[in-house]
Design a protein around this motif. Structure first.
Motif, PDB file in Angstrom:
ATOM      1  N   LEU A  38       0.812  -1.221   0.000  1.00  0.00           N
ATOM      2  CA  LEU A  38       0.000   0.000   0.000  1.00  0.00           C
ATOM      3  C   LEU A  38       0.846   1.273   0.000  1.00  0.00           C
ATOM      4  O   LEU A  38       0.509   2.248  -0.664  1.00  0.00           O
ATOM      5  N   LEU A  39       1.950   1.255   0.746  1.00  0.00           N
ATOM      6  CA  LEU A  39       2.742   2.478   0.912  1.00  0.00           C
ATOM      7  C   LEU A  39       3.943   2.565  -0.025  1.00  0.00           C
ATOM      8  O   LEU A  39       4.572   3.610  -0.103  1.00  0.00           O
ATOM      9  N   ALA A  48       6.625   1.470   5.122  1.00  0.00           N
ATOM     10  CA  ALA A  48       5.987   0.216   5.520  1.00  0.00           C
ATOM     11  C   ALA A  48       6.496  -0.249   6.880  1.00  0.00           C
ATOM     12  O   ALA A  48       5.722  -0.729   7.721  1.00  0.00           O
ATOM     13  N   GLU A  49       7.787  -0.110   7.112  1.00  0.00           N
ATOM     14  CA  GLU A  49       8.338  -0.463   8.430  1.00  0.00           C
ATOM     15  C   GLU A  49       7.738   0.420   9.523  1.00  0.00           C
ATOM     16  O   GLU A  49       7.362  -0.081  10.595  1.00  0.00           O
ATOM     17  N   VAL A 102       1.297   0.024  13.922  1.00  0.00           N
ATOM     18  CA  VAL A 102       0.197  -0.932  14.120  1.00  0.00           C
ATOM     19  C   VAL A 102       0.514  -1.844  15.299  1.00  0.00           C
ATOM     20  O   VAL A 102      -0.368  -2.146  16.121  1.00  0.00           O
ATOM     21  N   LEU A 103       1.753  -2.276  15.416  1.00  0.00           N
ATOM     22  CA  LEU A 103       2.132  -3.118  16.552  1.00  0.00           C
ATOM     23  C   LEU A 103       1.912  -2.380  17.880  1.00  0.00           C
ATOM     24  O   LEU A 103       1.439  -2.976  18.859  1.00  0.00           O
ATOM     25  N   VAL A 104       2.226  -1.102  17.900  1.00  0.00           N
ATOM     26  CA  VAL A 104       1.989  -0.292  19.111  1.00  0.00           C
ATOM     27  C   VAL A 104       0.489  -0.207  19.391  1.00  0.00           C
ATOM     28  O   VAL A 104       0.051  -0.355  20.545  1.00  0.00           O
ATOM     29  N   LYS A 105      -0.302   0.015  18.357  1.00  0.00           N
ATOM     30  CA  LYS A 105      -1.768   0.062  18.529  1.00  0.00           C
ATOM     31  C   LYS A 105      -2.296  -1.258  19.089  1.00  0.00           C
ATOM     32  O   LYS A 105      -3.137  -1.277  19.989  1.00  0.00           O
ATOM     33  N   LEU A 106      -1.798  -2.348  18.517  1.00  0.00           N
ATOM     34  CA  LEU A 106      -2.245  -3.667  18.987  1.00  0.00           C
ATOM     35  C   LEU A 106      -1.808  -3.908  20.433  1.00  0.00           C
ATOM     36  O   LEU A 106      -2.563  -4.466  21.229  1.00  0.00           O
ATOM     37  N   TRP A 107      -0.593  -3.492  20.770  1.00  0.00           N
ATOM     38  CA  TRP A 107      -0.107  -3.650  22.141  1.00  0.00           C
ATOM     39  C   TRP A 107      -0.984  -2.870  23.125  1.00  0.00           C
ATOM     40  O   TRP A 107      -1.296  -3.360  24.199  1.00  0.00           O
ATOM     41  N   LYS A 108      -1.382  -1.675  22.733  1.00  0.00           N
ATOM     42  CA  LYS A 108      -2.235  -0.861  23.603  1.00  0.00           C
ATOM     43  C   LYS A 108      -3.606  -1.517  23.813  1.00  0.00           C
ATOM     44  O   LYS A 108      -4.250  -1.286  24.829  1.00  0.00           O
ATOM     45  N   ARG A 109      -4.018  -2.324  22.848  1.00  0.00           N
ATOM     46  CA  ARG A 109      -5.324  -3.014  22.941  1.00  0.00           C
ATOM     47  C   ARG A 109      -5.145  -4.488  23.276  1.00  0.00           C
ATOM     48  O   ARG A 109      -6.015  -5.304  22.976  1.00  0.00           O
ATOM     49  N   LYS A 110      -4.034  -4.825  23.906  1.00  0.00           N
ATOM     50  CA  LYS A 110      -3.692  -6.242  24.128  1.00  0.00           C
ATOM     51  C   LYS A 110      -4.766  -7.015  24.897  1.00  0.00           C
ATOM     52  O   LYS A 110      -4.982  -8.189  24.639  1.00  0.00           O
ATOM     53  N   GLU A 111      -5.455  -6.363  25.803  1.00  0.00           N
ATOM     54  CA  GLU A 111      -6.498  -7.055  26.577  1.00  0.00           C
ATOM     55  C   GLU A 111      -7.728  -7.345  25.712  1.00  0.00           C
ATOM     56  O   GLU A 111      -8.380  -8.369  25.891  1.00  0.00           O
ATOM     57  N   HIS A 113      -4.649   1.707   8.759  1.00  0.00           N
ATOM     58  CA  HIS A 113      -3.569   2.636   9.119  1.00  0.00           C
ATOM     59  C   HIS A 113      -2.846   3.133   7.862  1.00  0.00           C
ATOM     60  O   HIS A 113      -2.584   4.336   7.719  1.00  0.00           O
ATOM     61  N   CYS A 114      -2.539   2.232   6.960  1.00  0.00           N
ATOM     62  CA  CYS A 114      -1.841   2.603   5.722  1.00  0.00           C
ATOM     63  C   CYS A 114      -2.699   3.535   4.861  1.00  0.00           C
ATOM     64  O   CYS A 114      -2.191   4.507   4.295  1.00  0.00           O
ATOM     65  N   LEU A 115      -3.980   3.242   4.763  1.00  0.00           N
ATOM     66  CA  LEU A 115      -4.871   4.110   3.987  1.00  0.00           C
ATOM     67  C   LEU A 115      -4.969   5.490   4.617  1.00  0.00           C
ATOM     68  O   LEU A 115      -4.989   6.508   3.904  1.00  0.00           O
ATOM     69  N   ASP A 116      -4.997   5.546   5.943  1.00  0.00           N
ATOM     70  CA  ASP A 116      -4.990   6.854   6.628  1.00  0.00           C
ATOM     71  C   ASP A 116      -3.707   7.609   6.317  1.00  0.00           C
ATOM     72  O   ASP A 116      -3.729   8.813   6.066  1.00  0.00           O
ATOM     73  N   GLU A 117      -2.587   6.886   6.356  1.00  0.00           N
ATOM     74  CA  GLU A 117      -1.297   7.514   6.040  1.00  0.00           C
ATOM     75  C   GLU A 117      -1.289   8.054   4.608  1.00  0.00           C
ATOM     76  O   GLU A 117      -0.803   9.153   4.354  1.00  0.00           O
TER      77      GLU A 117
END
Length: 171
Positions: free
Chosen positions: A24-25, A31-32, A38-47, A66-70
């Protein structure tokens, strides 16, 4: 969910997330960065991740969004920058062309003046010489230089005005 469990679940899909982001990017670096975000977002929502039946599908959806927003953000910023540069560049280019055309026109009109007036215009207006120096160079009195300069300016002004108003010049 602890860090070890999170990494066990995310590790198998991390490369897929990166490949989607890269598709996409386009840029590897972008992309990195997107994958890390995204990994940070997922970590914040880990529960909340426990509630999803298919973690891979959820992670890929988050990555895609996230990529489309970017891209939207980048496109908007780039369009704004390009538009501003285009306007500024175009204005500058347009002004340069107009100035060049006016200079060529004035030069043409000066060349149509009698030779003595051409020389006086050149020495006074372009070379910025004083009347007494011009008078000495042309072997004229200072009053004659002033009169010839005045007539030359009047003729040029008239021709420029006619060109601007009607598109015609007097000959």
């Amino acid at each position: 969910m602890n860090q070890k469990r999170f990494l066990q679940q995310i590790e198998p899909i991390k490369d897929k997330m990166f490949r989607l982001a890269r598709r996409l990017l386009v840029s590897k670096e972008a992309a990195e960065d997107a994958t890390q975000d995204v990994l940070v977002k997922l970590w914040k929502r880990k529960e909340a991740l426990k509630t999803y039946d298919n973690l891979e599908a959820f992670a890929m959806t988050v990555t895609k969004n996230h990529c489309l927003d970017e891209l939207r953000l980048k496109r908007n910023n780039n369009l704004r920058i390009v538009h501003n540069n285009y306007e500024d560049h175009q204005t500058g280019l347009q002004k340069q062309l107009e100035t060049k055309n006016e200079l060529e026109l004035v030069e043409h009109l000066i060349n149509e003046l009698p030779q003595q007036q051409q020389v006086i215009i050149q020495l006074r207006e372009i070379e910025q010489m004083e009347y007494d120096a011009i008078a000495k160079i042309l072997n004229m009195n200072e009053t004659a230089v002033r009169v010839n300069l005045s007539r030359a300016r009047k003729k040029l002004r008239s021709q420029m005005q006619n060109l601007q108003d009607y598109g015609i010049a007097e000959h």
